[in-house]
Design a protein around this motif. Sequence first.
Motif, PDB file in Angstrom:
ATOM      1  N   LEU A 127      21.770  -1.032 -52.318  1.00 24.56           N
ATOM      2  CA  LEU A 127      22.719  -2.074 -52.803  1.00 24.56           C
ATOM      3  C   LEU A 127      22.976  -3.384 -52.131  1.00 24.56           C
ATOM      4  CD1 LEU A 127      25.498  -1.930 -54.088  1.00 24.56           C
ATOM      5  CD2 LEU A 127      26.334  -1.197 -52.086  1.00 24.56           C
ATOM      6  N   TYR A 130      20.063  -5.613 -53.334  1.00 22.36           N
ATOM      7  CA  TYR A 130      19.814  -5.925 -54.682  1.00 22.36           C
ATOM      8  C   TYR A 130      21.276  -6.244 -55.355  1.00 22.36           C
ATOM      9  CZ  TYR A 130      15.264  -4.405 -54.055  1.00 22.36           C
ATOM     10  OH  TYR A 130      13.866  -4.345 -53.884  1.00 22.36           O
ATOM     11  N   GLY A 131      22.372  -5.831 -54.457  1.00 22.75           N
ATOM     12  CA  GLY A 131      23.706  -5.758 -55.286  1.00 22.75           C
ATOM     13  C   GLY A 131      24.169  -7.231 -55.470  1.00 22.75           C
ATOM     14  N   GLY A 132      23.682  -8.254 -54.496  1.00 20.30           N
ATOM     15  CA  GLY A 132      24.271  -9.449 -54.878  1.00 20.30           C
ATOM     16  C   GLY A 132      25.574  -9.764 -54.282  1.00 20.30           C
ATOM     17  N   PRO A 133      26.473 -10.705 -54.657  1.00 21.79           N
ATOM     18  CA  PRO A 133      27.606 -11.009 -54.038  1.00 21.79           C
ATOM     19  C   PRO A 133      28.622  -9.883 -54.039  1.00 21.79           C
ATOM     20  CG  PRO A 133      27.470 -12.207 -56.065  1.00 21.79           C
ATOM     21  CD  PRO A 133      26.078 -11.819 -55.829  1.00 21.79           C
ATOM     22  N   GLY A 134      29.495  -9.779 -52.939  1.00 23.69           N
ATOM     23  CA  GLY A 134      30.001  -8.605 -52.934  1.00 23.69           C
ATOM     24  C   GLY A 134      29.714  -7.283 -52.621  1.00 23.69           C
ATOM     25  N   SER A 135      28.435  -7.093 -52.470  1.00 24.75           N
ATOM     26  CA  SER A 135      27.818  -5.947 -51.812  1.00 24.75           C
ATOM     27  C   SER A 135      28.217  -5.291 -50.737  1.00 24.75           C
ATOM     28  CB  SER A 135      26.397  -6.090 -52.383  1.00 24.75           C
ATOM     29  OG  SER A 135      25.618  -6.982 -51.529  1.00 24.75           O
ATOM     30  N   LEU A 138      31.272  -3.377 -50.927  1.00 24.85           N
ATOM     31  CA  LEU A 138      31.062  -2.206 -51.770  1.00 24.85           C
ATOM     32  C   LEU A 138      30.129  -1.232 -50.759  1.00 24.85           C
ATOM     33  CD1 LEU A 138      29.406  -2.862 -55.211  1.00 24.85           C
ATOM     34  CD2 LEU A 138      29.750  -0.452 -53.987  1.00 24.85           C
TER      35      LEU A 138
ATOM     36  N   MET B 154      34.218  -0.906 -58.249  1.00 26.75           N
ATOM     37  CA  MET B 154      33.689  -1.819 -57.357  1.00 26.75           C
ATOM     38  C   MET B 154      32.592  -2.688 -57.814  1.00 26.75           C
ATOM     39  SD  MET B 154      34.042   0.227 -53.613  1.00 26.75           S
ATOM     40  CE  MET B 154      32.615   1.221 -53.952  1.00 26.75           C
ATOM     41  N   LEU B 155      31.749  -1.795 -58.680  1.00 28.31           N
ATOM     42  CA  LEU B 155      30.309  -2.367 -59.001  1.00 28.31           C
ATOM     43  C   LEU B 155      30.595  -3.536 -60.126  1.00 28.31           C
ATOM     44  CD1 LEU B 155      28.013   0.562 -59.100  1.00 28.31           C
ATOM     45  CD2 LEU B 155      27.653  -1.607 -58.022  1.00 28.31           C
ATOM     46  N   ALA B 158      29.344  -6.762 -59.258  1.00 28.52           N
ATOM     47  CA  ALA B 158      27.935  -6.560 -58.634  1.00 28.52           C
ATOM     48  C   ALA B 158      26.933  -6.917 -59.319  1.00 28.52           C
ATOM     49  CB  ALA B 158      27.619  -5.470 -57.631  1.00 28.52           C
ATOM     50  N   ARG B 159      25.652  -7.400 -59.008  1.00 32.49           N
ATOM     51  CA  ARG B 159      24.616  -7.585 -59.742  1.00 32.49           C
ATOM     52  C   ARG B 159      23.923  -6.310 -60.059  1.00 32.49           C
ATOM     53  NH1 ARG B 159      21.672 -12.004 -56.686  1.00 32.49           N
ATOM     54  NH2 ARG B 159      20.598 -10.201 -55.710  1.00 32.49           N
ATOM     55  N   SER B 160      23.337  -6.189 -61.118  1.00 33.37           N
ATOM     56  CA  SER B 160      22.426  -5.007 -61.593  1.00 33.37           C
ATOM     57  C   SER B 160      23.174  -3.691 -61.215  1.00 33.37           C
ATOM     58  CB  SER B 160      21.086  -4.739 -60.844  1.00 33.37           C
ATOM     59  OG  SER B 160      21.361  -4.771 -59.492  1.00 33.37           O
TER      60      SER B 160
END
Lengths: 218, 225
Positions: A127, A130-135, A138, B154-155, B158-160
């Motif tokens: 996560l 690869y989750g990008g912004p906000g990860s 999360l 939450m996701l 998020a990307r992907s």
Amino acid sequence: MPKWFTGAAVLCGLMFAVAPVLIANAPYESTMGLVQKIFYVHLPSAWVFLLSAIVCGVASVRFLFRGDPRQDRLAWAAAELVVLFGLVTLVTGPLWARKAWGTWWQWDVRLTSSLMGWMVAVAYLLLRKYGGPGSDKLGAGLALFGMANVPFVYISVNYWRTIHPATSVVPTLPSSFGVPLWFSAVTFLLLFVLLLRLRVRLQEQHAALDALYLSMDA
Amino acid sequence: MFARIVWLVLRKDFTVEVRSLEIAYTTVFFAISCVLVFAFALVQEGRAPEGGAAGILWVAIAFAGTLALGRTFERERQSDTLRALLLAPAARPAIYVGKLLGIVALLLAAELLLVPLVAFLFQAPLLVRPGWLATVLLTGTIGFAAVGTLFAAMLVRARSRDVLLPVLLYPITVPVIIAGVRGTAALLQPEFDPGIIHFWLALLVCFDVVFVTLALWTFEPLMTD
């Protein structure tokens, strides 16, 4: 790096050099023979595995509710160590189990929940990568759920019938087994502290670099 | 007030869904396809593998649930309605509970179709004890959806996210799936043992309590920018 780091790193290296000697000189256990020596690596790494999961979870909760980025960096570094020490635990466990139980893997509560905790940490790293912004937030939520798993792993053995040795075995060990075990545990703990400090520093430098880029654009 | 917001969120989702039935149709069809794939792979010469039905039922629920969760929040993202929902002067936990109830209702509807289908294809006596089965399915579905709703919400940013939802969801919900499968399998035994069912049901209720509490506690900080 702080001043203590080099000294501690040298000490840790020396302890890792001495530990095999202590383990080799420990008496052979009557039924298991040589294979019992895996115990001196398996148990300390399992302890550090759980400790990293707790550090990751606590740091995540503090990040989530206070928003301190330092706690986020600590959580990320700890999650990497959960994966590392979890891997050591999950590899040495089956090696022992093959001899002790006659099978590589059993779907008992402790093994299953350890594997689950390890998978949560892997998911966390995926996560974050690869989750990008906000990860970051999360990931903190995920780590919180992962941490809820740790006490479950620890007490599971004492509540369900299982073939995994219970946690009450350790205090009853004779000192000929206990001394190498505790020495090994301290060595692993020191390695954990060193690696954690190293990874947190790397994250700090990443953050500093990002801040520099941002100030250049402005 | 809390209950009213929950009801409003639930009614909104229900109204949107009834207009197209997109998520309901796709989820149910996907779940049925899953069970059919298992039937093609495992049922040979008319004989189903012993004790496979419980596992297949729960795998189908977990897969279909992931799909439904992803779609539910994708819909909120497309027209940026999630932002509007979060901007509304409503308690965040109430919004979460409303969303959760919607997902649970959808999954229970899918299970109404899945249970007879699995019982038919795998010759399993799933409907012998309908009360117990309904309780196991309900507690298991709540546990799965409690984590799923939080993570899917939450996701959204998020990307992907399509890949990450199952990656994050399955490791956390494995205990729910295990307890659900074991509880359902215990119902299929020729000699019925209430003690075993009670044990797995107690475990499921524990997970429900822990997961819902954690989700209610973290939904607010997690959904705040």
